[in-house]
Design a protein around this motif. Structure first.
Motif, mmCIF file in Angstrom:
data_model
loop_
_atom_site.group_PDB
_atom_site.id
_atom_site.type_symbol
_atom_site.label_atom_id
_atom_site.label_comp_id
_atom_site.label_asym_id
_atom_site.label_seq_id
_atom_site.Cartn_x
_atom_site.Cartn_y
_atom_site.Cartn_z
ATOM 1 N N LEU A 222 -64.172 -46.106 76.219
ATOM 2 C CA LEU A 222 -63.139 -46.492 77.177
ATOM 3 C C LEU A 222 -62.903 -45.389 78.209
ATOM 4 C CD1 LEU A 222 -60.405 -48.339 75.066
ATOM 5 C CD2 LEU A 222 -61.709 -49.255 76.982
ATOM 6 N N ARG A 223 -63.057 -44.129 77.809
ATOM 7 C CA ARG A 223 -62.824 -43.032 78.745
ATOM 8 C C ARG A 223 -63.813 -43.079 79.901
ATOM 9 N NH1 ARG A 223 -64.706 -37.740 78.899
ATOM 10 N NH2 ARG A 223 -65.696 -37.959 76.847
ATOM 11 N N TYR A 224 -65.094 -43.372 79.589
ATOM 12 C CA TYR A 224 -66.113 -43.444 80.642
ATOM 13 C C TYR A 224 -65.906 -44.683 81.509
ATOM 14 C CZ TYR A 224 -68.398 -39.820 77.897
ATOM 15 O OH TYR A 224 -68.660 -38.652 77.227
ATOM 16 N N ALA A 225 -65.506 -45.779 80.896
ATOM 17 C CA ALA A 225 -65.219 -46.986 81.673
ATOM 18 C C ALA A 225 -64.038 -46.755 82.591
ATOM 19 C CB ALA A 225 -64.943 -48.160 80.729
ATOM 20 N N ASP A 226 -63.029 -46.044 82.101
ATOM 21 C CA ASP A 226 -61.858 -45.741 82.918
ATOM 22 C C ASP A 226 -62.249 -44.920 84.137
ATOM 23 O OD1 ASP A 226 -58.973 -45.351 83.521
ATOM 24 O OD2 ASP A 226 -59.387 -43.286 82.898
ATOM 25 N N GLU A 227 -63.086 -43.930 83.944
ATOM 26 C CA GLU A 227 -63.514 -43.087 85.060
ATOM 27 C C GLU A 227 -64.297 -43.904 86.084
ATOM 28 O OE1 GLU A 227 -65.718 -39.882 83.447
ATOM 29 O OE2 GLU A 227 -63.993 -38.930 82.453
ATOM 30 N N ALA A 228 -65.222 -44.723 85.606
ATOM 31 C CA ALA A 228 -66.061 -45.509 86.516
ATOM 32 C C ALA A 228 -65.234 -46.536 87.296
ATOM 33 C CB ALA A 228 -67.166 -46.208 85.729
ATOM 34 N N LEU A 229 -64.342 -47.238 86.605
ATOM 35 C CA LEU A 229 -63.550 -48.276 87.250
ATOM 36 C C LEU A 229 -62.508 -47.693 88.195
ATOM 37 C CD1 LEU A 229 -63.076 -50.592 84.154
ATOM 38 C CD2 LEU A 229 -64.300 -51.197 86.257
ATOM 39 N N SER A 230 -62.107 -46.459 87.965
ATOM 40 C CA SER A 230 -61.085 -45.836 88.805
ATOM 41 C C SER A 230 -61.641 -45.310 90.122
ATOM 42 C CB SER A 230 -60.405 -44.697 88.045
ATOM 43 O OG SER A 230 -59.732 -45.183 86.897
ATOM 44 N N ILE A 231 -62.945 -45.031 90.163
ATOM 45 C CA ILE A 231 -63.515 -44.430 91.376
ATOM 46 C C ILE A 231 -64.563 -45.314 92.049
ATOM 47 C CG2 ILE A 231 -63.105 -42.100 90.507
ATOM 48 C CD1 ILE A 231 -66.058 -41.917 89.779
ATOM 49 N N ASN A 232 -65.013 -46.360 91.373
ATOM 50 C CA ASN A 232 -66.096 -47.180 91.937
ATOM 51 C C ASN A 232 -65.742 -48.659 91.797
ATOM 52 O OD1 ASN A 232 -68.450 -48.381 92.760
ATOM 53 N ND2 ASN A 232 -69.786 -47.330 91.294
ATOM 54 N N ASP A 233 -65.433 -49.300 92.905
ATOM 55 C CA ASP A 233 -65.061 -50.723 92.868
ATOM 56 C C ASP A 233 -66.212 -51.601 92.396
ATOM 57 O OD1 ASP A 233 -62.550 -50.084 93.776
ATOM 58 O OD2 ASP A 233 -63.016 -50.487 95.891
ATOM 59 N N ASP A 234 -67.431 -51.185 92.653
ATOM 60 C CA ASP A 234 -68.576 -52.006 92.266
ATOM 61 C C ASP A 234 -68.782 -52.034 90.752
ATOM 62 O OD1 ASP A 234 -69.085 -52.526 94.932
ATOM 63 O OD2 ASP A 234 -70.453 -50.812 95.146
ATOM 64 N N ALA A 235 -68.165 -51.095 90.034
ATOM 65 C CA ALA A 235 -68.352 -51.037 88.581
ATOM 66 C C ALA A 235 -67.695 -52.220 87.868
ATOM 67 C CB ALA A 235 -67.780 -49.728 88.035
ATOM 68 N N ALA A 236 -66.714 -52.859 88.504
ATOM 69 C CA ALA A 236 -65.977 -53.945 87.850
ATOM 70 C C ALA A 236 -66.886 -55.101 87.464
ATOM 71 C CB ALA A 236 -64.852 -54.434 88.763
ATOM 72 N N ALA A 237 -67.835 -55.447 88.334
ATOM 73 C CA ALA A 237 -68.706 -56.597 88.066
ATOM 74 C C ALA A 237 -69.473 -56.428 86.766
ATOM 75 C CB ALA A 237 -69.670 -56.800 89.230
ATOM 76 N N MET A 238 -69.850 -55.189 86.431
ATOM 77 C CA MET A 238 -70.611 -54.956 85.209
ATOM 78 C C MET A 238 -69.720 -54.647 84.015
ATOM 79 S SD MET A 238 -73.537 -52.069 84.450
ATOM 80 C CE MET A 238 -72.353 -50.716 84.625
ATOM 81 N N LEU A 239 -68.637 -53.888 84.229
ATOM 82 C CA LEU A 239 -67.856 -53.389 83.101
ATOM 83 C C LEU A 239 -66.767 -54.356 82.621
ATOM 84 C CD1 LEU A 239 -67.442 -49.626 84.066
ATOM 85 C CD2 LEU A 239 -69.015 -50.663 82.413
ATOM 86 N N LEU A 240 -66.149 -55.127 83.509
ATOM 87 C CA LEU A 240 -65.057 -56.006 83.066
ATOM 88 C C LEU A 240 -65.519 -57.049 82.045
ATOM 89 C CD1 LEU A 240 -62.823 -56.593 86.240
ATOM 90 C CD2 LEU A 240 -62.581 -54.912 84.392
#
Length: 326
Positions: free
Chosen positions: A1-19
């Motif tokens: 969750l910590r890595y997902a939090d970092e990615a989702l907080s700084i990169n909007d494109d990460a949502a499509a893969m991580l959510l």
């Protein structure tokens, strides 16, 4: 969750893969427990995540359990409408026990309105989604609530349809439904029909109906309702039908109630009529002499006071307590 939090907080494109992955992971209780601090801290990506998960038929129950465990959604505008979305998702999955728990968390333990059929307060609050009243408001057919919680219905000639609907969560047992229908404003008040369906995954059977006329003058109608043990959630609907004449039908409904009268299927054999002078005269040797202590809704107590005063009871023998807003 910590890595997902970092990615989702700084990169909007990460949502499509991580959510999608995060949503699926919520089925694991340990992951939900680990996610609680992120929700409480109102991390930037949390609203989009909750919205995505609530829209997932397979995981709306999981995100609901997360929100309950976290003590509810943060009270900010970023979460506006999400409570209703979660409750709509639970209703579509027939997760009525979980919906009740969610509502109790939203209301600090006060979820009694889930069995309240009145038109005011939480029963008409859109935050509760399908568990609050939804009204149709069209030119030829519709309904709206006034400031006193009275429902005003209109139906053009030969028009018929549903004007109000909501989901209830009533425990199994016998209930008495009652309402007051003041006189109509048109020549013909039309016809109204209450309909209660038992909701389940494979069917929505009608378990109770009650028809009434808008022509009556201050008529009080009541009917007995039985909720079977297999019925965890119920949909209550109000249908209105215009008359065959040229005038539009107008009906007014006030003080609807759903009162539990027994924990078993044993039939009630006592009084079922509305409290008033006729009922008092039936049981009292004389209306003059007793002291009356009256408590209830403003309109009901005002009407009852006027009745017994006209019957000769001195105002000094009447004590009242009125509750506005329902």
């Amino acid at each position: 969750l910590r890595y997902a939090d970092e990615a989702l907080s700084i990169n909007d494109d990460a949502a499509a893969m991580l959510l999608p992955n995060l949503t699926a992971a919520m089925a694991d209780q340990s992951v939900r427990t680990a996610a609680i601090p992120y929700l409480k801290d109102d991390r930037p990506w949390i609203p989009d995540f909750v919205r995505y998960a609530a829209a997932s038929a397979d995981h709306v129950a999981d995100v609901t359990r997360l929100v309950i465990a976290a003590g509810g959604l943060p009270p900010t505008v970023r979460y506006e409408g999400l409570d209703a979305q979660i409750l709509r998702g639970l209703a579509r999955r027939y997760e009525f026990a979980l919906a009740k728990a969610y509502v109790r968390q939203m209301t600090s333990g006060h979820g009694h309105f889930l069995g309240d059929v009145g038109f005011v307060g939480a029963s008409a609050d859109p935050r509760f989604g399908p568990f609050a009243w939804s009204f149709v408001d069209q030119i030829d057919l519709g309904a709206q609530i006034d400031e006193q919680g009275v429902l005003e219905i209109h139906a053009s000639p030969s028009h018929r349809g549903t004007v109000a609907t909501r989901i209830l969560i009533l425990d199994p047992g016998i209930y008495r439904f009652g309402q007051k229908v003041p006189s109509s404003t048109g020549r013909d008040g039309g016809t109204g029909t209450w309909e209660l369906r038992c909701l389940s995954a494979d069917r929505a059977d009608i378990i109770w109906t009650m028809q009434f006329s808008g022509r009556s003058d201050s008529a009080v109608s009541a009917s007995e309702v039985t909720i079977p043990s297999s019925c965890a959630g119920q949909q209550l609907s109000l249908l209105a039908e215009g008359s065959d004449i040229d005038d539009a039908a107008n009906m007014v409904i006030s003080e609807p109630t759903m009162t539990r009268i027994g924990d078993s299927l044993q039939r009630w054999t006592g009084e079922t009529t509305r409290l008033g002078v006729p009922l008092l005269e039936k049981h009292l040797p004389s209306l003059r002499g007793p002291r009356y202590y009256l408590s209830g809704s403003t309109s009901f107590i005002s009407d009852l006071c006027q009745q017994i005063e006209r019957a000769g009871v001195p105002p000094g023998d009447i004590r009242i307590e009125m509750y506005a807003g329902y």
